[in-house]
Design a protein around this motif. Sequence first.
Motif, PDB file in Angstrom:
ATOM      1  N   ASN A 168      -7.394  -4.699   4.808  1.00  9.34           N
ATOM      2  CA  ASN A 168      -8.338  -3.686   5.294  1.00  9.34           C
ATOM      3  C   ASN A 168      -8.833  -2.858   4.112  1.00  9.34           C
ATOM      4  OD1 ASN A 168      -9.837  -2.007   6.897  1.00  9.34           O
ATOM      5  ND2 ASN A 168      -8.106  -0.893   7.748  1.00  9.34           N
ATOM      6  N   MET A 169     -10.142  -2.795   3.951  1.00  7.49           N
ATOM      7  CA  MET A 169     -10.731  -2.008   2.877  1.00  7.49           C
ATOM      8  C   MET A 169     -11.548  -0.862   3.457  1.00  7.49           C
ATOM      9  SD  MET A 169     -11.959  -4.781   0.049  1.00  7.49           S
ATOM     10  CE  MET A 169     -12.104  -3.442  -1.129  1.00  7.49           C
ATOM     11  N   GLY A 173     -15.917   5.179   3.204  1.00  4.38           N
ATOM     12  CA  GLY A 173     -15.516   5.615   4.531  1.00  4.38           C
ATOM     13  C   GLY A 173     -15.690   4.586   5.626  1.00  4.38           C
ATOM     14  N   THR A 174     -16.268   3.437   5.315  1.00  2.00           N
ATOM     15  CA  THR A 174     -16.476   2.375   6.305  1.00  2.00           C
ATOM     16  C   THR A 174     -15.366   1.339   6.188  1.00  2.00           C
ATOM     17  OG1 THR A 174     -18.879   2.654   6.278  1.00  2.00           O
ATOM     18  CG2 THR A 174     -18.019   0.556   7.105  1.00  2.00           C
ATOM     19  N   ASN A 175     -14.687   1.055   7.299  1.00  2.00           N
ATOM     20  CA  ASN A 175     -13.630   0.049   7.295  1.00  2.00           C
ATOM     21  C   ASN A 175     -14.225  -1.352   7.259  1.00  2.00           C
ATOM     22  OD1 ASN A 175     -11.236   1.628   7.370  1.00  2.00           O
ATOM     23  ND2 ASN A 175     -11.569   2.037   9.535  1.00  2.00           N
ATOM     24  N   VAL A 176     -13.714  -2.159   6.345  1.00  2.00           N
ATOM     25  CA  VAL A 176     -14.151  -3.542   6.219  1.00  2.00           C
ATOM     26  C   VAL A 176     -12.906  -4.420   6.169  1.00  2.00           C
ATOM     27  CG1 VAL A 176     -15.365  -5.251   4.819  1.00  2.00           C
ATOM     28  CG2 VAL A 176     -16.252  -2.914   4.991  1.00  2.00           C
ATOM     29  N   ILE A 177     -12.748  -5.279   7.163  1.00  2.00           N
ATOM     30  CA  ILE A 177     -11.625  -6.225   7.176  1.00  2.00           C
ATOM     31  C   ILE A 177     -12.130  -7.539   6.609  1.00  2.00           C
ATOM     32  CG2 ILE A 177      -9.945  -7.425   8.617  1.00  2.00           C
ATOM     33  CD1 ILE A 177     -10.168  -5.145  10.615  1.00  2.00           C
ATOM     34  N   ILE A 262      -8.302   0.007  -1.001  1.00  2.00           N
ATOM     35  CA  ILE A 262      -7.679  -1.179  -0.425  1.00  2.00           C
ATOM     36  C   ILE A 262      -6.453  -0.706   0.337  1.00  2.00           C
ATOM     37  CG2 ILE A 262      -6.516  -3.379  -0.869  1.00  2.00           C
ATOM     38  CD1 ILE A 262      -8.148  -3.679  -3.388  1.00  2.00           C
ATOM     39  N   ASN A 263      -6.478  -0.884   1.639  1.00  2.00           N
ATOM     40  CA  ASN A 263      -5.393  -0.408   2.498  1.00  2.00           C
ATOM     41  C   ASN A 263      -5.101   1.071   2.249  1.00  2.00           C
ATOM     42  OD1 ASN A 263      -3.594  -1.033   4.596  1.00  2.00           O
ATOM     43  ND2 ASN A 263      -1.880  -1.252   3.181  1.00  2.00           N
ATOM     44  N   ASN A 264      -6.183   1.854   2.168  1.00  2.00           N
ATOM     45  CA  ASN A 264      -6.134   3.319   1.997  1.00  2.00           C
ATOM     46  C   ASN A 264      -5.646   3.763   0.612  1.00  2.00           C
ATOM     47  OD1 ASN A 264      -7.003   4.098   4.700  1.00  2.00           O
ATOM     48  ND2 ASN A 264      -5.028   3.277   5.386  1.00  2.00           N
TER      49      ASN A 264
END
Length: 340
Positions: A168-169, A173-177, A262-264
Amino acid sequence: MGFFISTLAFGAVSLLCFILAVYIYFRLLIAVCTFKKLPKWIYTLGHIQITRRAVQYDDITDRPAMIEASVFMMCIILVNIIVTGVNYFKLHNIGKAIFSCLKMQFAVIIAAIILSGIIRPLIRFLIPSYRTKYSYSTTNALDVLMFFYSFAFTFFISIAGIPAKPVNMQIAGTNVIIGTTKASALLDNGFTFKDKNADSEIINPRSDHFSYGEYLELYLGDKPFGHVCVTPTWKDSDELKNCTVTSFKVTPDDTDLSAVKINNVALSNLDLNDFENKDLTDIFSLHPIDYDEMKGPYYFVLTLQTHDYSLWKRYRIEADFNSDNILSYYNVMAQHTIWE
């Protein structure tokens, strides 16, 4: 696609054999309790020979048959518990211990067959009421099905492994899997792709094991955010909005690393020292069961799901530094045979 279908077929065969064995076992319990016979196809299945020593099996449904079948099922459970316990003692991780046990299912079932073969005569000797002269086809049917289940499942898991949690990236601010998120999700959040619009055609040439589709520059307003690889999911070509984001690559020159995580974990907070002195799984707070780390002088790779990616996706996180210890690039990607 052929590898995907063949791997799925082995998984389906193993699952079918396992479900059928459980079904026959409970049908046997019900038949004994209701004083009924089993369907003929179960007895026929029980006449299949899996050893060189020919045995004449009897189509009898009685309480000793139920006891012998129950002993075999309990042996399977017992051997799995023992193998998992031994693996946990060595690995100190319950997830890895279970995964190791799953990879040994063929040996586990063979051990259960041998163990139940030892216990059955003991029960007949120690408990006179359960002494019998029969060799039950119903019990052998369970042996046969679990034998073929274990063979197919061991082959299946040796190829497919187990699924890994997607990477999960967070991009501004936008989550991108990676490997799951569609390009339309980025478009809906204000991102644009250089020289492309939502309806632009994307072609997957299927010529590479690491990149599929097309690499495009990603922008939010007038700010660049690296390059993403967008891939038609089940086709050779598709509109951009329908494509899957399968890779994301950033460099210090084209991206504000503080806005990418990357993963917060913010990429701007990492340097070469972190990669040299920490496990890559710890850097990104990941806890995979099946993974591999490669550490070179300046090049680092974390691979999640190390088996063939014919069924489950494989994920890679790459970090490359120059000889002057300055970051060259980060790359996060997903691999799957359906895209190759």
